[in-house]
Design a protein around this motif. Structure first.
Motif, mmCIF file in Angstrom:
data_model
loop_
_atom_site.group_PDB
_atom_site.id
_atom_site.type_symbol
_atom_site.label_atom_id
_atom_site.label_comp_id
_atom_site.label_asym_id
_atom_site.label_seq_id
_atom_site.Cartn_x
_atom_site.Cartn_y
_atom_site.Cartn_z
ATOM 1 N N GLY A 79 0.848 -1.225 -0.001
ATOM 2 C CA GLY A 79 0.019 0.084 0.102
ATOM 3 C C GLY A 79 0.693 1.373 -0.170
ATOM 4 O O GLY A 79 0.256 2.359 -0.199
ATOM 5 N N GLU A 82 0.372 3.046 -3.359
ATOM 6 C CA GLU A 82 -0.712 3.839 -3.370
ATOM 7 C C GLU A 82 -0.746 5.248 -2.611
ATOM 8 O O GLU A 82 -1.033 6.329 -3.180
ATOM 9 C CB GLU A 82 -1.952 2.752 -2.823
ATOM 10 C CG GLU A 82 -3.331 3.613 -2.988
ATOM 11 C CD GLU A 82 -4.627 2.748 -2.596
ATOM 12 O OE1 GLU A 82 -4.645 1.849 -3.429
ATOM 13 O OE2 GLU A 82 -5.288 2.848 -1.910
ATOM 14 N N ARG A 83 -0.040 4.981 -1.548
ATOM 15 C CA ARG A 83 0.198 6.232 -0.803
ATOM 16 C C ARG A 83 0.702 7.110 -1.589
ATOM 17 O O ARG A 83 0.347 8.549 -1.700
ATOM 18 C CB ARG A 83 0.624 6.028 0.771
ATOM 19 C CG ARG A 83 1.079 7.164 1.370
ATOM 20 C CD ARG A 83 1.770 6.651 2.740
ATOM 21 N NE ARG A 83 1.170 7.790 3.735
ATOM 22 C CZ ARG A 83 0.857 7.673 4.903
ATOM 23 N NH1 ARG A 83 1.128 6.514 5.223
ATOM 24 N NH2 ARG A 83 0.511 8.555 5.566
ATOM 25 N N LEU A 84 2.020 6.863 -2.119
ATOM 26 C CA LEU A 84 3.110 7.731 -2.695
ATOM 27 C C LEU A 84 2.339 8.394 -4.094
ATOM 28 O O LEU A 84 2.432 9.531 -4.270
ATOM 29 C CB LEU A 84 4.430 7.082 -3.270
ATOM 30 C CG LEU A 84 5.172 6.491 -1.956
ATOM 31 C CD1 LEU A 84 6.370 5.855 -2.495
ATOM 32 C CD2 LEU A 84 5.582 7.798 -1.301
ATOM 33 N N SER A 86 -0.701 9.044 -4.220
ATOM 34 C CA SER A 86 -1.929 9.979 -3.823
ATOM 35 C C SER A 86 -1.077 11.202 -3.460
ATOM 36 O O SER A 86 -1.854 12.222 -3.005
ATOM 37 C CB SER A 86 -2.969 9.525 -2.923
ATOM 38 O OG SER A 86 -2.164 9.445 -1.785
ATOM 39 N N MET A 87 0.093 11.231 -3.411
ATOM 40 C CA MET A 87 0.905 12.421 -2.955
ATOM 41 C C MET A 87 1.662 13.019 -4.051
ATOM 42 O O MET A 87 1.821 12.251 -5.203
ATOM 43 C CB MET A 87 1.917 11.889 -1.948
ATOM 44 C CG MET A 87 1.296 11.580 -0.615
ATOM 45 S SD MET A 87 2.257 11.042 0.838
ATOM 46 C CE MET A 87 3.915 11.209 0.443
ATOM 47 N N ARG A 241 -1.806 5.703 -11.340
ATOM 48 C CA ARG A 241 -2.241 6.245 -10.027
ATOM 49 C C ARG A 241 -3.604 5.757 -9.743
ATOM 50 O O ARG A 241 -4.005 5.547 -8.524
ATOM 51 C CB ARG A 241 -2.145 7.865 -10.433
ATOM 52 C CG ARG A 241 -1.066 8.414 -10.168
ATOM 53 C CD ARG A 241 -1.228 10.076 -10.270
ATOM 54 N NE ARG A 241 0.066 10.759 -10.603
ATOM 55 C CZ ARG A 241 1.022 10.935 -9.755
ATOM 56 N NH1 ARG A 241 0.871 10.457 -8.592
ATOM 57 N NH2 ARG A 241 2.388 11.461 -10.203
ATOM 58 N N ARG A 242 -4.566 5.536 -10.795
ATOM 59 C CA ARG A 242 -5.743 5.027 -10.538
ATOM 60 C C ARG A 242 -5.921 3.715 -10.698
ATOM 61 O O ARG A 242 -5.368 3.104 -11.785
ATOM 62 C CB ARG A 242 -6.933 5.779 -11.312
ATOM 63 C CG ARG A 242 -7.266 7.041 -10.758
ATOM 64 C CD ARG A 242 -8.412 7.600 -11.659
ATOM 65 N NE ARG A 242 -8.654 9.012 -11.616
ATOM 66 C CZ ARG A 242 -9.571 9.365 -10.693
ATOM 67 N NH1 ARG A 242 -10.224 8.586 -10.128
ATOM 68 N NH2 ARG A 242 -9.706 10.500 -10.523
ATOM 69 N N THR A 243 -6.467 2.698 -9.759
ATOM 70 C CA THR A 243 -6.412 1.301 -10.120
ATOM 71 C C THR A 243 -7.866 0.883 -9.830
ATOM 72 O O THR A 243 -8.577 1.360 -9.018
ATOM 73 C CB THR A 243 -5.468 0.504 -9.189
ATOM 74 O OG1 THR A 243 -5.654 1.023 -7.958
ATOM 75 C CG2 THR A 243 -4.060 0.619 -9.524
ATOM 76 N N PRO A 244 -8.250 -0.521 -10.445
ATOM 77 C CA PRO A 244 -9.831 -0.601 -10.257
ATOM 78 C C PRO A 244 -10.013 -1.172 -8.813
ATOM 79 O O PRO A 244 -8.993 -1.646 -8.220
ATOM 80 C CB PRO A 244 -9.980 -1.832 -11.199
ATOM 81 C CG PRO A 244 -8.815 -1.662 -12.054
ATOM 82 C CD PRO A 244 -7.709 -1.178 -11.218
#
Lengths: 244, 255
Positions: A79, A82-84, A86-87, A241-244
């Motif tokens: 995760g 995903e965090r990075l 979103s930054m 950046r976007r995943t299902p």
């Protein structure tokens, strides 16, 4: 992309590895030990002088491929990726940060492997030892870049380990270690011309025997460099950046 | 106080959002509004779509259709990435870095200052553990490291997915107090929980079930509208009054 974020990422990856001394020792020692084993096997024959340079290309390439692909896959699965994403971290910052960090390790590892092969195993290098090191480093960075790319297509650790035989073994088989490339069947010969490891092995053998000029080795380095750039660019495109 | 806050543009506006998590449809035309400067609780059972909704707001979720507007811009816009803090349900930190090294890296990515690292360590009560590897911490401590990372750079909107799971009661009270201090200083918070008793600590509640919002009200408003003594009872009353509710339908997995 932003140099501060790229360097922060590289620094962070190196700090993670610093907390894991066993990995550092394995990274630095294992290729040298394997090269030593090959030298020992062929100790009463002249074979090591022909396959030795190829071994320098092979082991750092494989080790860096595995280490990089598993580390980045772990980042996807815990995760933190995903965090990075979103930054405000650029995808290029992430990939280049990893390439820089593991590239630095690749330099150390290749230096250890070249030093061990030449000074301990008595590999005869007629050409420039610096050129030999440059090709070996390019080769280890290639392993890093391909490992980054492979991790993009794997969902689990099991899958990523399967990519090793799928992507790496054909290159070893066709690279000219088992049979010189000019004796391969025509179709395989043509195919091997497209594989980066073939050129790495060609270059290392040319330096070792000093059979070609620096322009030849430079051309081979360019081909390896193009593969590295291609894998890094493709790797950052596959980061979503976007995943299902 | 609420009157003034409501006048400014909302922090999040979601209109007719359809999204799948993996292959499973989770959100079916969901609409909601998160006002600015409040602690808004997103309450609902596990698997009702809270995480998918939060991922859509942060801009890491592929959505099928609908509009998500965050701080006046489309969710996922590059300029929002430093203005929205996101904490995933499982702590997303590096186990092989110390608490401080984790935060130093996140601060470098966000462009936050060194003082800010000390501030968030104090805010999450992690000072005694700052030099420890994150992997050696307890589950509650790790999730606080994750939360501390989201507080860096003082984002305008905080999206927190079950941030209080596994925390001891004292710490839980302290964190809710922190959330309210942040809200008082103008931060908007969307906090998910499946623990109904946490609902009373929120300024507003969004009750969710099976990908739909059943209620959007203050805790007191919800209790008086349903004539129930607590949020759990209110939730049950809403489910039985809701026409499309059937427990067997649209099970969305743990998303």
């Amino acid at each position: 992309m932003n140099p501060r974020r790229t360097l922060a990422t590289a620094g962070r990856v190196l700090t993670q590895i610093r907390h894991d001394p066993r990995t550092i020792v394995l990274l630095l020692v294992v290729p040298s030990l394997l090269i030593g084993l090959v030298a020992w096997i062929f100790s009463d024959t002249p074979v090591f002088d022909t396959v030795g340079p190829a071994m320098i290309a092979l082991f750092p390439f494989i080790v860096m491929f595995l280490v990089t692909s598993i580390t980045t896959l772990r980042e996807r699965r815990t995760g933190t990726l995903e965090r990075l994403l979103s930054m405000p971290l650029g995808k290029g910052d992430f990939i280049l940060g990893y390439t820089l960090a593991f590239g630095l390790l690749a330099v150390l590892q290749s230096a250890a492997a070249v030093g061990y092969a030449v000074w301990v195993c008595g590999l005869t290098i007629t050409g420039s030892i610096w050129l030999l090191l440059a090709v070996a480093v390019a080769d280890a960075v290639l392993g890093t870049a391909l490992g980054l790319l492979a991790s993009a297509f794997a969902r689990t650790e099991f899958q990523v380990v399967q990519f090793m035989p799928a992507l790496v073994f054909p290159q070893i088989l066709l690279g000219g270690i088992f049979l010189p490339r000019d004796q391969l069947p025509d179709a395989l010969r043509a195919f091997s011309d497209w594989l980066p490891l073939s050129h790495a092995i060609d270059a290392l053998q040319a330096v070792a025997s000093d059979s070609q000029d620096a322009a030849y080795v430079g051309g081979k380095l360019l081909i390896i460099g193009a593969w590295i750039v291609g894998a890094v660019v493709l790797g950052s495109i596959t980061l979503r950046r976007r995943t299902p | 106080m609420t009157l003034m806050v409501h006048r400014s543009a909302p922090a999040v506006v979601v209109r007719d959002l359809h999204a799948r998590r993996g292959k499973q449809p989770v959100l079916h035309g969901l609409s909601l509004t998160v006002p600015r400067g409040l602690v808004v609780g997103l309450i609902g059972p596990s698997g009702c779509g809270k995480t998918t909704l939060m991922r859509s707001i942060v801009g890491v979720q592929v959505v099928q259709s609908g509009a998500v507007t965050v701080l006046g811009r489309a969710a996922g816009t590059a300029s929002l990435r430093g203005r929205v803090g996101y904490v995933t349900q499982d702590a997303s930190v590096y186990d092989d870095l110390t608490v401080r090294q984790n935060l130093q890296y996140f601060a470098a990515v966000l462009g936050a200052s060194r003082d800010d690292i000390d501030r968030v360590i104090d805010a999450t009560d992690l000072a005694p553990n700052a030099g420890q590897l994150a992997g050696s911490l307890s589950g509650g401590q790790r999730s606080r490291v994750s939360l501390a990372g989201a507080l860096l750079g003082s984002p305008e909107l905080l999206v927190l997915d079950e941030p209080t799971v596994g925390l001891d009661p004292v710490l839980r009270v302290e964190l809710w107090a922190l959330f309210h201090r942040l809200a008082d200083s103008g931060t908007s918070l969307l906090v998910s929980s499946h623990v109904m008793d946490e609902a009373s600590r929120c300024d507003r509640l969004l009750l969710m079930r099976q990908g739909e919002v059943l209620a959007d009200d203050t805790p007191d408003g919800l209790l008086s509208a349903t004539g129930t003594p607590d949020v759990e009872a209110a939730f049950l009353a809403l489910i039985s009054a809701h026409p499309s509710s059937d427990p067997a339908g649209r099970e969305a997995g743990d998303s």
